[in-house]
Design an enzyme around this catalytic site. Sequence first.
Site, PDB file in Angstrom:
ATOM      1  N   PHE A 120       0.811  -1.217   0.000  1.00  0.00           N
ATOM      2  CA  PHE A 120       0.000   0.000   0.000  1.00  0.00           C
ATOM      3  C   PHE A 120       0.846   1.271   0.000  1.00  0.00           C
ATOM      4  CE2 PHE A 120       1.011  -0.055   4.445  1.00  0.00           C
ATOM      5  CZ  PHE A 120       0.752   1.208   4.962  1.00  0.00           C
ATOM      6  N   LYS A 121       2.106   1.149   0.371  1.00  0.00           N
ATOM      7  CA  LYS A 121       2.980   2.320   0.407  1.00  0.00           C
ATOM      8  C   LYS A 121       3.186   2.937  -0.985  1.00  0.00           C
ATOM      9  CE  LYS A 121       3.788   1.567   4.824  1.00  0.00           C
ATOM     10  NZ  LYS A 121       5.068   1.234   5.417  1.00  0.00           N
TER      11      LYS A 121
END
Length: 438
Positions: free
Chosen positions: A105-106
């Site tokens: 998700f980064k």
Amino acid sequence: MRFVSTKGNAKPVLFKQAALNGLAPDGGLYIPGEWPTLSNDFWSNIQGKNLQEIGYSMCRPFIEELNEEVVHTIIKDGINFDAPLVALNENSYVLELFHGPTLAFKDFGARFMARTFSAFREDKGQDLIILAATSGDTGSAVAQGFLGVEGIKVCLLYPSGKVSHIQELQLTTAGQNVTALEVDGTFDDCQRMVKQAFSDDSLNEQLLLSSANSINIARLIPQMFYYTYALSQLAADKEPIFCVPSGNFGNLTAGLMAERLGMPAAGFVAATNANDVIPEYLQTGSFNPRESKQTISNAMDVGRPSNFERMHYLFDGDYKKMRSSIWGADFSDRKTKEAIKKVYEDYGYLMDPHTAIAFLAVEQYKKQAQGYFEEAPSAPFVILSTAHPAKFGDVIEPVINEEVEIPERLSRCLEKKKKSIGLENDYTVLKEWLLQNY
């Protein structure tokens, strides 16, 4: 739109300065000074909107310095992958946030930041140094997000021996303008040194520093997008409970920020591993940061979560207010492995350790805390899945007794040789290295 410091002793600034500074001069974290509510029309017609449409509408009020065309381009180029909502069981869904280049998700924050910083960069004569601490996925996302961007150099600090093998290869094999510093310590040590660097006036007089950690408000703004995108994939009358695997709590804070813009949410569940500082606070009202413990869900191995400061600010320092919006739970490695196995056997769905902890929190909430948020019985649970299971094959394969298929873009880094620079757990050593190399 001005951004203010959580400590309240720095003058309000526009988004550009807040993003490039990382920390406020008083050592606080930047947070919007006001909350423009998006129109009722936007929320009532959210179903079917795509991720890019949602992203533009949510970030536009915060970015005054860039014109409409530039912001559209940042969103279109940076968030060029999906975040599908997958039905798991009755009333529970998984929001898959791992479809970006580094399978975590980064990627949302890192790619948005890289393009925004590039658009903001005016002084072509001095490189901008991105200094970031990572407990795993931040490093690879930042490395890939900023890879090859002219005039920007990236320095990543990660704890030696405390990230997964694949995560380490992802963040140490980028090359070009990315350098990995392997610190003899924990993630909290890495984070402490990064914060010291930003607070060191003598260092900042010589180097142009910025951060890509969730201490930077530019990381959190794009993370609001996928919360709302989850709504666009649910039935129109559903107000979900979001369950967030949490370490430094930037991800959950982004959800709280989205709610401030008018996003309907029945509540938030903070799911942690043995590093249970926030669940403890929610139960007792006492915030006791401490040394982090190493677990198989390593991206959440944080004993001093920076974003608690933002959470505290958002709830006016009122423990009861925070407790009314967030429920917390923590789980052991043993329970995590059991959940990975159970979900795979029962639903044919493979979760990484972080997502498995969020699943456990939902199950515990249903048994012990149903009605905590006074939500309707039909409120769906949205579990945020923060990483692809292939990044944790060494943990998962012995649990399910099967090999985990590795996507091609991940397997490519396995063929490369790790390149890192060992660093003592000492800020003066880091400062000296930065001055010598940048």
